[in-house]
Design a protein around this motif. Structure first.
Motif, PDB file in Angstrom:
ATOM      1  N   GLY A 181      27.998  30.712 -13.595  1.00 21.55           N
ATOM      2  CA  GLY A 181      26.950  31.714 -13.571  1.00 21.55           C
ATOM      3  C   GLY A 181      26.161  31.752 -14.868  1.00 21.55           C
ATOM      4  N   VAL A 182      24.855  31.919 -14.735  1.00 23.15           N
ATOM      5  CA  VAL A 182      23.982  32.238 -15.868  1.00 23.15           C
ATOM      6  C   VAL A 182      23.276  33.527 -15.466  1.00 23.15           C
ATOM      7  N   LEU A 183      23.939  34.650 -15.720  1.00 27.61           N
ATOM      8  CA  LEU A 183      23.528  35.926 -15.160  1.00 27.61           C
ATOM      9  C   LEU A 183      23.467  37.003 -16.228  1.00 27.61           C
ATOM     10  N   PRO A 184      22.620  38.006 -16.014  1.00 28.99           N
ATOM     11  CA  PRO A 184      22.600  39.150 -16.925  1.00 28.99           C
ATOM     12  C   PRO A 184      23.871  39.976 -16.774  1.00 28.99           C
ATOM     13  N   PHE A 205      25.228  30.369  -9.944  1.00 33.40           N
ATOM     14  CA  PHE A 205      24.454  31.602  -9.840  1.00 33.40           C
ATOM     15  C   PHE A 205      23.519  31.688 -11.049  1.00 33.40           C
ATOM     16  N   LEU A 206      22.222  31.880 -10.762  1.00 34.28           N
ATOM     17  CA  LEU A 206      21.214  31.897 -11.820  1.00 34.28           C
ATOM     18  C   LEU A 206      20.339  33.140 -11.717  1.00 34.28           C
ATOM     19  N   THR A 207      19.789  33.553 -12.850  1.00 35.20           N
ATOM     20  CA  THR A 207      18.799  34.617 -12.867  1.00 35.20           C
ATOM     21  C   THR A 207      17.417  34.029 -13.136  1.00 35.20           C
ATOM     22  N   ASP A 222      11.084  34.580 -19.122  1.00 35.82           N
ATOM     23  CA  ASP A 222      11.062  33.937 -17.810  1.00 35.82           C
ATOM     24  C   ASP A 222      11.833  32.625 -17.864  1.00 35.82           C
ATOM     25  N   LYS A 223      12.875  32.516 -17.027  1.00 38.85           N
ATOM     26  CA  LYS A 223      13.693  31.308 -17.004  1.00 38.85           C
ATOM     27  C   LYS A 223      13.369  30.394 -15.819  1.00 38.85           C
ATOM     28  N   LEU A 224      12.525  30.870 -14.915  1.00 41.09           N
ATOM     29  CA  LEU A 224      12.238  30.084 -13.707  1.00 41.09           C
ATOM     30  C   LEU A 224      11.742  28.664 -14.004  1.00 41.09           C
ATOM     31  N   VAL A 234      22.313  29.846  -6.280  1.00 37.69           N
ATOM     32  CA  VAL A 234      21.939  31.197  -5.859  1.00 37.69           C
ATOM     33  C   VAL A 234      21.056  31.805  -6.946  1.00 37.69           C
ATOM     34  N   LEU A 235      19.920  32.350  -6.551  1.00 39.67           N
ATOM     35  CA  LEU A 235      18.983  32.949  -7.503  1.00 39.67           C
ATOM     36  C   LEU A 235      19.022  34.469  -7.408  1.00 39.67           C
TER      37      LEU A 235
END
Length: 658
Positions: free
Chosen positions: A151-154, A198-200, A211-213, A230-231
């Motif tokens: 995961g790279v999530l907040p 899992f990404l943000t 913005d990481k998109l 998963v976004l």
């Protein structure tokens, strides 16, 4: 070295507090069930590190750990060092299952707030529903026992949900925070080959959106083992990505009941990462059972967390304190999360949260408390009626920080200074609810942790500065480093200096009261405001700048909790260290990694000190700059270029002040 520690206690537990503490209840249980009586904490500690099998089995029994099969042995020691030690052979357990034992309808499971969102709650019912849906999605995606999910999530409930879902299946979790650059994420996740990511779409910090998109496509392309991505649309609810499944759609995955897959005690739970001092970050792999027992012990007995308490530790999903705070749910706490800067819009933001969320246990890095102290923040009007403990870790909290807490908050608040690490995902030293607290001194060595201070001859000492070592195994020590089949990196990290003894890399003093004072890192790891940074990350960015030939970085702990991180660079042939070159270096560090990687000052140097085997000599340079005798910290006979140390010996001390 004792002048940093006060003689008069800042805090003394009341008799009622002691009697009602989880630690006292554990001692009473030991007397009733085992016939064991201990006069004081130090006697209890001595037993816990002498009779390891009985102690850890007592932790298991006292907490009524649920195993789906019987264990045959509590402990089977490795003959050479701690690597390969076996605990509770035969037991099969699940970490997430123990968290859900505390589900109820009377209090929330999670409370969360961010820079952009007000305080919200997630009920146990909704948590169970969302974890079940994500687990079903992972299972449909081919995730099973032992597979990795990353995961790279907040720092919101979604990261906790993704972890619990992963663990419920017997899969292995690993996490980076969104402020990591793509290179840092890949250095970590490419090693472990995740099946699902899992990404943000981004994050906010100090009121600014990142913005990481645009970077996600490159990240996905370089992780070829991914079956699904998963976004999570955190910045923009309308964010879309063609290569990804949306978080909201994942939550719609049908399932009947949330089930838990039991795995062996030593099965991997999660993979954390070293700071990458040499080469890529080490993928430190922890066991389900080891972390379960350690967290039950540390949070219940040493922080006195009880069912219904609200537990908060300011962190990101890339720091082990995130994992440790999630573990508060094991003992029935409501987990409180915050995503964003601790200083936006001002330093009061987390104290506002403490009031609104009625936090019982508030934790943060020592650097945050020092910043609050220096800023002279005004907390008049705050009641903090529910606040029981204030926790500090990440770096040593100076005596002034201890005293500030007791000048600022109510006198009966218990300040818990603890120190541990990613290495065990817990603490080695920390709080004790039955002992007094002295400014500048950590109260005790934690139960089950045989910690000593070694002198230069490898002998234990007290009231003297020494190397922090652990002389007995602990269940939450790494089971291995990922992709380290012969345990070469594992053994080199801890066991090269003292045969069969874990050297951690901190300078400590064990006081006459059996408390502990930590004086900083003794190895080359950079400790920047409580966050460890790997020198190899610094070098990869700096030396990619065209006009830089070589570099060396250290981080110096200074009085009052300050840190100074100078970078020394060798300009390329024909080049000079100009302001423009400094700006290029800082820009590269900030964009590739994070603002914490940017040095406090940059100096030009003609050559970097190297060993004969080609290793940069960060640790000796750091010790020289801290005033130690150059002849004692570096053997010039083992150096490729011994004259290179002369620069640092002559380097003006006044330049190293901020």
């Amino acid at each position: 070295m004792t002048d940093r520690v006060s003689v008069k206690p800042l805090w003394m537990p009341s008799r009622n507090f002691v009697e009602q503490s989880n630690l006292k209840k554990f001692q009473n249980w030991l007397f009733v069930k085992k016939g064991l009586y201990f006069k004081n904490y130090h006697d209890l500690w001595d037993w816990s590190v002498t009779d390891l099998e009985d102690f850890w089995e007592s932790i298991w029994q006292f907490n009524d750990v649920k195993s789906h099969s019987l264990y045959f042995d509590v402990l089977i020691r490795s003959s050479k060092d701690f690597i390969g030690t076996k605990w509770f052979r035969g037991a099969t357990i699940n970490y997430a299952e123990h968290i859900f034992r505390h589900k109820n309808t009377s209090r929330p499971a999670i409370m969360y707030q961010s820079e952009r969102e007000p305080l919200r709650e997630l009920s146990w019912r909704d948590l169970e529903k969302q974890v079940g849906a994500v687990a079903a999605f992972l299972k449909q995606s081919g995730v099973g026992v032992g597979d990795r999910v990353a995961g790279v999530l907040p720092n919101g409930p979604q990261a906790v949900i993704a972890f619990l879902a992963t663990n419920s299946l017997g899969a292995v979790w690993s996490s980076c925070s969104p402020d990591f650059g793509t290179a840092s994420v890949l250095d970590r996740f490419q090693q472990i080959e995740p099946k699902v990511l899992f990404l943000t779409d981004g994050y906010t910090y100090n009121g600014k959106a990142y913005d990481k998109l645009p970077l996600i496509g490159d990240l996905i392309a370089q992780l070829p083992t991914l079956k699904k991505t998963v976004l999570l649309p955190f910045l923009n609810p309308q964010s879309k990505l063609s290569q990804a499944v949306m978080w909201g759609d994942v939550l719609k995955t049908p399932f009947s009941t949330l089930e838990f897959t039991p795995v062996p005690f030593e099965h991997p739970l999660w993979i954390l990462y070293s700071s990458g001092t040499t080469g890529k970050p080490k993928a430190i792999t922890h066991s389900v059972g080891g972390c379960l027992l350690e967290h039950l012990k540390a949070l219940s007995l040493h922080q006195n967390v009880k069912p219904g308490d609200r537990y908060f530790w300011y962190s990101t999903t890339g720091w082990m304190m995130w994992n440790f705070s999630v573990a508060s749910m094991l003992v029935g706490a409501t987990l409180v999360l915050y995503e964003g800067s601790a200083a936006f819009p001002n330093l009061n933001v987390l104290w506002d949260l403490a009031e609104k969320a009625k936090i019982n246990h508030f934790g943060g890095g020592a650097a945050y408390y020092i910043a609050c102290m220096k800023a002279g923040i005004n907390l008049q009007g705050y009641k903090f009626n529910q606040l029981q403990t204030i926790g500090s870790t990440g770096s040593p909290l100076p005596s002034e920080g201890f005293e500030w807490v007791y000048k600022t908050f109510k006198k009966d608040v218990w300040l818990i200074s603890l120190s541990g690490g990613t290495d065990i995902c817990s603490g080695f030293v920390g709080g004790c609810p039955t002992l007094p607290l002295y400014a500048g001194e950590i109260q005790c060595r934690l139960l089950g942790c045989k910690l000593e201070a070694y002198d230069e001859a490898g002998q234990p000492v007290k009231n003297e500065l020494g190397e922090m070592v652990i002389t007995q195994p602990m269940p939450s020590m790494p089971i291995y480093f990922w992709n380290d089949s012969q345990n070469q990196r594992y053994r080199a990290s801890y066991f090269e200096d003292y045969p069969g003894v874990w050297r951690h890399g901190d300078w400590i003093q064990i006081t006459e009261r059996e408390g502990v004072v930590i004086y900083g890192r003794s190895d080359a790891t950079l400790n920047r405001d409580g966050v460890r940074i790997g020198t190899s990350e610094i070098y990869s960015a700096v030396e990619s700048v065209e006009d830089v030939a070589d570099s060396l970085v250290v981080c110096l702990e200074q009085e009052g909790g300050k840190y100074f991180m100078p970078l020394f660079v060798v300009p390329a042939k024909g080049q000079k260290l100009t302001d423009d070159l400094k700006s290029k270096i800082n820009h590269e560090l900030r964009t590739r990694f994070s603002p914490r990687h940017v040095p406090d000052a940059i100096y030009a140097i003609s050559e970097i000190p190297y060993t004969i085997s080609g290793k940069k000599m960060e640790a000796p340079v750091k010790k020289i700059l801290m005033g130690m005798n150059p002849a004692k910290v570096a053997s010039r006979d083992t150096m490729r270029n011994p004259q290179s140390l002369d620069f640092f010996v002559k380097f003006a001390p006044e330049k190293l002040s901020v």
